[in-house]
Motif scaffolding. Structure first.
Motif, PDB file in Angstrom:
ATOM      1  N   ILE A   5       0.815  -1.222   0.000  1.00  0.00           N
ATOM      2  CA  ILE A   5       0.000   0.000   0.000  1.00  0.00           C
ATOM      3  C   ILE A   5       0.847   1.269   0.000  1.00  0.00           C
ATOM      4  O   ILE A   5       0.309   2.369   0.068  1.00  0.00           O
ATOM      5  N   GLY A   6       2.168   1.140  -0.062  1.00  0.00           N
ATOM      6  CA  GLY A   6       3.056   2.295  -0.112  1.00  0.00           C
ATOM      7  C   GLY A   6       4.081   2.275   1.002  1.00  0.00           C
ATOM      8  O   GLY A   6       3.866   1.660   2.051  1.00  0.00           O
ATOM      9  N   GLU A   7       5.222   2.956   0.745  1.00  0.00           N
ATOM     10  CA  GLU A   7       6.285   3.109   1.744  1.00  0.00           C
ATOM     11  C   GLU A   7       6.697   1.791   2.401  1.00  0.00           C
ATOM     12  O   GLU A   7       6.804   1.714   3.619  1.00  0.00           O
ATOM     13  N   ASP A   8       6.905   0.772   1.614  1.00  0.00           N
ATOM     14  CA  ASP A   8       7.351  -0.534   2.107  1.00  0.00           C
ATOM     15  C   ASP A   8       6.399  -1.163   3.119  1.00  0.00           C
ATOM     16  O   ASP A   8       6.814  -1.942   3.983  1.00  0.00           O
ATOM     17  N   ILE A   9       5.118  -0.813   3.054  1.00  0.00           N
ATOM     18  CA  ILE A   9       4.116  -1.396   3.948  1.00  0.00           C
ATOM     19  C   ILE A   9       3.255  -2.375   3.157  1.00  0.00           C
ATOM     20  O   ILE A   9       2.690  -2.032   2.118  1.00  0.00           O
ATOM     21  N   SER A  46       2.064   8.834   2.731  1.00  0.00           N
ATOM     22  CA  SER A  46       2.281   9.675   1.570  1.00  0.00           C
ATOM     23  C   SER A  46       3.081  10.918   1.922  1.00  0.00           C
ATOM     24  O   SER A  46       2.738  11.641   2.850  1.00  0.00           O
ATOM     25  N   LYS A  47       4.149  11.167   1.153  1.00  0.00           N
ATOM     26  CA  LYS A  47       4.929  12.388   1.342  1.00  0.00           C
ATOM     27  C   LYS A  47       4.245  13.561   0.649  1.00  0.00           C
ATOM     28  O   LYS A  47       4.409  14.696   1.044  1.00  0.00           O
ATOM     29  N   SER A  48       3.486  13.265  -0.388  1.00  0.00           N
ATOM     30  CA  SER A  48       2.672  14.273  -1.068  1.00  0.00           C
ATOM     31  C   SER A  48       1.220  14.013  -0.669  1.00  0.00           C
ATOM     32  O   SER A  48       0.957  13.121   0.133  1.00  0.00           O
ATOM     33  N   PRO A  49       0.274  14.761  -1.204  1.00  0.00           N
ATOM     34  CA  PRO A  49      -1.130  14.483  -0.838  1.00  0.00           C
ATOM     35  C   PRO A  49      -1.512  13.028  -1.135  1.00  0.00           C
ATOM     36  O   PRO A  49      -1.128  12.478  -2.171  1.00  0.00           O
ATOM     37  N   PHE A  50      -2.229  12.423  -0.218  1.00  0.00           N
ATOM     38  CA  PHE A  50      -2.609  11.022  -0.374  1.00  0.00           C
ATOM     39  C   PHE A  50      -3.653  10.858  -1.478  1.00  0.00           C
ATOM     40  O   PHE A  50      -4.362  11.800  -1.819  1.00  0.00           O
ATOM     41  N   LYS A  51      -3.730   9.633  -2.036  1.00  0.00           N
ATOM     42  CA  LYS A  51      -4.685   9.347  -3.106  1.00  0.00           C
ATOM     43  C   LYS A  51      -5.800   8.411  -2.661  1.00  0.00           C
ATOM     44  O   LYS A  51      -6.850   8.364  -3.279  1.00  0.00           O
ATOM     45  N   SER A  52      -5.548   7.642  -1.604  1.00  0.00           N
ATOM     46  CA  SER A  52      -6.573   6.713  -1.136  1.00  0.00           C
ATOM     47  C   SER A  52      -6.461   6.507   0.365  1.00  0.00           C
ATOM     48  O   SER A  52      -5.443   6.818   0.979  1.00  0.00           O
TER      49      SER A  52
END
Length: 82
Positions: A5-9, A46-52
């Motif tokens: 789901i992002g960032e190595d998670i 998210s380092k930028s605005p999240f999408k989900s």
């Protein structure tokens, strides 16, 4: 089966309650209220605005990956199970 789901998670697919896109989450007062009540359990990936937004039993994740991409990943994993 796990979904990235992002960032190595990676989280277990069976632990996911819901995946929401940012637009529908922002337009729903119920979702905003839910997130404000679970503020201590929100994990921003998210380092930028999240999408989900991914809601699990334990946490609420703000993901940089779109809800459509997460859905495709979950469908691909279901196909690979067989």
């Amino acid at each position: 089966m796990y979904i990235h789901i992002g960032e190595d998670i990676n989280i277990r697919a069976r632990d996911i309650i819901s995946i929401l896109d940012k637009e529908s989450a922002n337009s729903s007062p119920l979702v905003e209220e839910f997130i404000s009540h679970r503020k201590d359990k929100v994990v921003n990936l998210s380092k930028s605005p999240f999408k989900s937004i991914i809601i699990t039993f334990d946490n609420v994740y703000l993901s940089p990956i779109s809800s459509g991409t997460l859905k495709k990943r979950s469908n691909q994993m279901n196909i690979h199970e067989f």
